[in-house]
Every structure is written in C-alpha cells, then in structure tokens.
Design an enzyme around this catalytic site. Sequence first.
Site, mmCIF file in Angstrom:
data_model
loop_
_atom_site.group_PDB
_atom_site.id
_atom_site.type_symbol
_atom_site.label_atom_id
_atom_site.label_comp_id
_atom_site.label_asym_id
_atom_site.label_seq_id
_atom_site.Cartn_x
_atom_site.Cartn_y
_atom_site.Cartn_z
ATOM 1 C CB CYS A 22 -23.370 3.922 10.676
ATOM 2 S SG CYS A 22 -22.172 4.717 9.588
ATOM 3 C CB CYS A 263 -18.415 -4.432 19.317
ATOM 4 S SG CYS A 263 -17.568 -2.929 19.866
ATOM 5 C CG ASP A 373 -16.100 6.531 28.095
ATOM 6 O OD1 ASP A 373 -15.200 6.475 27.245
ATOM 7 O OD2 ASP A 373 -16.825 7.530 28.243
ATOM 8 C CB CYS A 463 -9.799 -1.701 20.619
ATOM 9 S SG CYS A 463 -11.337 -1.978 21.511
#
Length: 490
Positions: A22, A263, A373, A463
């Site tokens: 989003c 992030c 990436d 992550c």
Amino acid sequence: MPDPAVSAPEPVLAGDGPRDACGVFALYAPGEHAATLIYYGLYALQHRGQESAGIAASDGAHVLVTKEMGLVNQAFDHAKLAGLDGHLGIGHVRYSTTGASTWENAQPAFQVTPSGGGLALGHNGNLVNTAALSRSLGPNGEKCTTDSEVLAELFAQDMGEAGGTGRGGLEQAIAATVPRLSGAYSLVAMDERAIYGVRDPHGIRPLVIGRMPAGGLVLASETGALDIVGAHRLRDVAPGELVVVDEGGLRTRRVASASPRFCAFEYVYLARPDHRTDETTVAAARREMGRLLARSAPAEADLVVPVPDSGVSAAAGYAQESGIPYAEGLVKNRYVGRTFIEPSQTLRQLGIRLKLNPLRDVLEGQRLVVVDDSIVRGNTSQQLVRMLRESGAAEVHLRISAPPIRHPCYYGIDMATRAELIASGLTTDEIRDFVGADSLAYLPLEGLEAGSGLPMASLCRACFDGQYPVPVPGDTVTGSEPTLFSLDEP
Ligand code: SF4
C-alpha cells in the site's frame, strides 16, 4: 526480482514475490480540488499497490469516498474525480496483506462517527494484534475484514466513548488508540475538516510531509508523490508522531515513544529510486549497496547486467566499483502487472519471459555479473539463469543486493511463507546449485547500514536476521505463516 509462485495449485501470478502493501497520500490545500491532486499523487505511488485505488475528499461539510478495483487510471475518470469535491482528502493504493482483494476491502475505509459525521482512513503496514483488537470491538469487530476496518471502528468507538463530536474528536481518538496497536502502520485519516497522519513507534513504513507552493500540506508514503503535485519535502513524520493539518495549519504531537526501526527492504526493493530520506535517496542507497557488493563479492567477468528495475542502481554501483562495463542485457515489459497464468509447465516457463526478454547480441559469449535485488523462492532466479545461458552467456555470476531472505515479513510486505523462502532451508552454495549460476553472493548484512546511511539499530531487517522489532508470537520457533494474524484467528 520477484519469483513466480510456480508450485501453487491455484492459478498463480507472474511476478509473485515480495510485493508492496500500500501507498498513502493526504492533502490539505485551500483553493485546490484535492481529489485531482490526490489522483496524481497516487499515480506516483502505484508501484506500492496495484489491486485497488481510492480517494476520500471533503468540502468541509461531508466526507465522500470513491474506490475501485484496479490501477489508479482504471479506478478513476473525470466524472468520479469531479464528484469528489473539496480542498482536503486522502488517497490509497492497495496490495492486500490481510483481507481478500475485494472492493469491500479497498481503501480508504469509511466509518460513520457517533456524531453522525464521517471519518476515512488509509493504512500502509500490517497490525500483528488485529484479532485481539477485533475481539475488543465486540459485534462491530466481527464485521471487519481487514486491520484497516478495525482501526476505523476503534477510532469511531473511542469518539463515542469520549463524546468527541467536533474538532479534536478524531485527533483524540487516534492518540488514545495508538497505544493499543502493535505492528507497522503509517496511517492517513480525515474527517470533514482535517487530515491526520501517524506513524508507528518504530516508523517501520515511511510517511513524509511536504508543503505545496501555495501553502497547503501533503502527507505521502514517498517523496515522488510530493514531487508530482509540486510540493517540496519538509521532513519525515517521526516514529510515534501524530500530525494534524486543518485551517489552523500544521500541529504535531507525540503519541508514542519513538524507537526507530525503519524497513531496510524499502531501500532494497520497495521504494521508488527517487524517494528521498533525511540521509540519502533510494537510488544512491542502492548504488552504494552495489559498490559494497563488488568489494565483498568480486567476479571475473566481461559485463555487469542489471535485472530491471530494482537491480539497476545496484548494478551501476557494482560496475563503478569493479571497473567492469555496465550493459543493459535484459528488457523489461513494463505493462505485465499482475498477470494470472495457468500453472501448466509450459506456461510456468513463460513466467519470466512475460517480464524480461534477453538481448542476445549483448549477452552472447559474455561472462556476466547479473545484479538482482533479492531471491525469494528461487524459481525466478533459476529461470533467469537458464534464459541467460540459452541466450549465449558464457558464465552467469549472480549478485544479490540484499542479504538472504530467511524469515517472513509480518509488517505489511507479502513475500512468502517461511517454508517457501529458499534461503531459510538452503546454504548459499546450495541455492547457487539450485538456480544454476556459476557463482552466487549476497550483500552482507552491514551493507544495509552502509546503503541507507542509518545505524543498524535503527533498521528493521527481520526478514534477513529474524530480529523482529515488534514481537511476532511463535515465528522464529515454529516458522508460522503471516496468516497467523488473520482475522479468522480464534
Ligand atoms: S521484515 Fe523485512 S520487509 Fe518486513 S519490515 Fe522488516 S525489513 Fe521490511
């Protein structure tokens, strides 16, 4: 590059992999038709969500919302924009992380307030305590299908309890609700007379403030959305900060103690290269990561070839540092989007060719450093290496401008479940063999710090290393899936 989910039993998505969750935009600009400017702002945020788009606007008396499935230019036409009158409003582009991809779940979410007014909100991020919040709402919570609807209900409920009816009602409700929220949220909200923006205490997802040339104010996920409406960047909304813009101008208050953990994956993949932070631009961050990758993982090669688009800046940095010439050897089809394909073997092989086509005359006989990436499931990288070899590449040395992704994201980025993440179960050498490259190397974890210009302690890199800044029950032990937090949770 995102992986096609080739093993899924259902029709799958070409380009399935890390997907954005989003983009939000809000504008307060007296004398302007806000919805039109918001429309252009959403255009600049389209990469953050392509499932649906919506705009809410107010003329000072009523909040009106229009939302549709599809891209921004599919969701709106002149008539729809013209019907959204007023000088303030918010906008949203969505990729679903909780709740199905349906019109009902598109945003802005709208809620009638206890005083009979309206509030609308747009959410970027993902709450990890949605089920508990939903239960706290009683019967009203049962009808919510997304964390954003739960938020709208919570705000309205608080306004009712506080008797908040006029100015300050939604502001107080947001301030009172924030301590109950857990997870990632960069929210924009509005009522009839003001826009609001708030960022979670860790500031996991971005939110920036800009000023319009004539004095209006804008909030947006990325600075590219400021540029497109002619606004200049003032600063980021701080973690734990609530900003309010109304006829009195901008006011701000702290609603939670800040503990920044921005992030890191925004720098690697999610944000557009032109996004500016206090420290750098995303393009510069990626170039620096590429330079570091060249130093930590050199290769004997003839050409550095980027995997477009998000590998481009890192490949330029790698080429600059290594002295190996940079070459465009892959052409991207920019209009693929979310294309559904049948999971037959033949069409699975098409997956990567839908997005990328090799330039044989560039690649033939060359030893390549190919810069991408990320590797999520590994299937796309495997197809990519195969395609490059079929195009005549003599060697393929794969360089990834991020560390291995070993853990799922619970904060609004739909990557894959832990079991699907190839780096959660295989070593780098095993992944190299799986994808069929001559060599494979990832950016060291410290490269995120060097690229972003932020200290490691200020970055969420969960992550990559499993250190979740907001507790995620059971994940690191059980490998549970992001759906752990779905509203169906008992
Ligand atoms: S887990 Fe990864 S993608 Fe999710 S917020 Fe943290 S760094 Fe970003």
